[in-house]
Structure formats: structure tokens, C-alpha cells
Design an enzyme around this catalytic site. Sequence first.
Site, mmCIF file in Angstrom:
data_model
loop_
_atom_site.group_PDB
_atom_site.id
_atom_site.type_symbol
_atom_site.label_atom_id
_atom_site.label_comp_id
_atom_site.label_asym_id
_atom_site.label_seq_id
_atom_site.Cartn_x
_atom_site.Cartn_y
_atom_site.Cartn_z
ATOM 1 C CB CYS A 9 48.195 45.945 42.994
ATOM 2 S SG CYS A 9 49.128 44.685 43.890
ATOM 3 C CG ASN A 26 48.988 44.189 49.227
ATOM 4 O OD1 ASN A 26 48.019 44.097 48.483
ATOM 5 N ND2 ASN A 26 50.191 44.520 48.801
ATOM 6 C CG HIS A 37 47.239 48.672 46.075
ATOM 7 N ND1 HIS A 37 46.572 47.603 46.651
ATOM 8 C CD2 HIS A 37 48.509 48.244 45.836
ATOM 9 C CE1 HIS A 37 47.395 46.578 46.737
ATOM 10 N NE2 HIS A 37 48.576 46.934 46.261
#
Length: 327
Positions: free
Chosen positions: A115, A284, A254
Amino acid sequence: MKAAGTQILGLGHAAPALRVLNAEIEQRLGLDPGWIERRTGVRERRWAVDGETLSGLAAEAGERALSAAGIDRSEVCLLLLATSTPDQPLPPSGPLVAHRLRLTKAGAIDMAGACAGFLYALTLADAQVRATGRPVLVIAANLLSRRINPAERASSVLFADAAGAVLLGPAQEGRGVIGQSLASDGAGYGLVGISVGGSSRPFGADVETAETLMTIADGRGLFTEAVRLMADCSLEALGEAGVAPEAIDRFVPHQANARIFAAVGRKVGVREEATVSTVADYGNSSAATIPLSLSISHEARPIARGETLLLAAAGAGLVGGAVVFRT
């Protein structure tokens, strides 16, 4: 010729057309209506269909960034592709994406930073532009729908497919990355991951299908550590830049989970109205969420010269970081 600073020349993003609503997943997992949005902030996500590829999605986002910049593509010296889901284990997907984008004078490589991959790629791109005076294209893209374990609630409700791209170019001093903090904590290595398919345990006859898919072993632990890592790195990057949290124009975290980045914002002291959020509509997509969110935010309200951006991420590894960027 070296450059004293960097600037964003172009932004772009792409996502599959297929929208998957919460109701479909909640029904399959036996969850109460509204459970996913209450816990994660996600209302829907995009998933690729058969025939769609990681390299294709990445090239689409990159094409938009290059077109927005309107530069000669032969000027681009490097493409960095942040992804955890390349088209295949070998060769890397970066050279294929560069070929599709007609970047005939550019090197290209994949970066596997989970990520936080986009942030690491961005800092390297910033340094490369300063060293060479030539533009660098950063693309983050993932097809996480193909790594979801449909029987596991934690991954089924969150993960999505998308790509985002940022083209950096030379600028005068005081622009570009003015503060950064990159961190890792291998003590959290087992919190989330895919345990099979690497050299420590390759694919074989003894491998169960579920073992090749995403597993979140400790969701609560991951939440706690992600908030800590993102907040600590953000404060350190802000300190290096000499920027007060309340002076941030856009906080682009994020998009792991709305509760995670809201907690980070409160801990750091960023104004709530400065936070850019796309998690409700796109879910996500790991490293892709920050450039995706930057591009969408720019479309809604163009990023002006002199804005100060705070970008922060944390994910599997644990690996994370934060960047303060002056536009």
C-alpha cells in the site's frame, strides 16, 4: 542538467467499469445491510472482468497523465510501476506499460511496496528528476479483486481495482518533495499477506487455493499499526518540511479504511476539510489509492501553484511513510 525542484506535470487515473455494491457482498457473507459502510466507509468498489489486465489499466492511467502534460514522450526518462499484482511473476510489467505508452527513451521497473508503494516510487522519482532534469512517470495500479478470498470477510469488503498516475518534471527550488519520512516494521510482517507463491513456499500440488489469496490475520492489529505508522511518519515529514499540520491544503492518505485515515488526521492535527477521500466510491486498491485520489481531487478542484500536500500510507510488511509536497 540537474533540477532544483520538481512539479506535477500531469495526473491521471483509471478504474474498471464494473461497480460492485455493498449489498452484493453483504448478502453473500450474511452481513447486515449497511455493515460494510459503517465499518469501512466503502459503498462500492470497481472490479476487473475477464480480459482486463493490470498493464492495461496502468497504461490507461499513464496515458491520461501524459496527455494532460502535453510533453514529448521521448523526454520521459523513467517509469516506476508500483504494484502488488503484476500481469505475471516474470518479467516485470513496467516495460510492457512503457511500451504501450510509447516511452521509447525511458527505463521501466516494477516496485513492490504494497500500500505504500506509490510513496516510495514518488520519492525516487523526485530524486531522479532532480538528478537528470528529465520527467519521470509514476504509476500505481492493482487488480486486488483477483487476490480476494471470497470467504474471508476482512478482505472481501475492502479491496478493489484501480490505477493512478503522476508525471513529475523539473521545477525551481522549493517545489516538489520538501519533507519525507519512510519507515518499516517487520514485526508486523504477518498481519496481512499472501503466503504462497514466493520462493519460501512456491506453488505446488500441496497448495490449497485459499492459500494463494489475500489473508488479513489480525484486522485490529493492522488498524492500530497503520494509524501509528502513518501518523508518526506524517509528523516527522511535516517537521522536516517546517510545515504546520493546519497549513496542509490537501491531505491525501492511502484509502485503506475511512476510520483509519480519519484517526490519522486527528492524531496529526490536519484540518478535516483538507482530507481527500475516495474510499466510498472506489474502495481500497492498495498503492493506487493515493494517485487515484490526487487525480480525482484535481478534476474536482484543480491543484493550484503553491499548495502543500501531505500524502501518507501504511500497509503489508509493515511498510509505510509520508511525503510533504509543495506544488
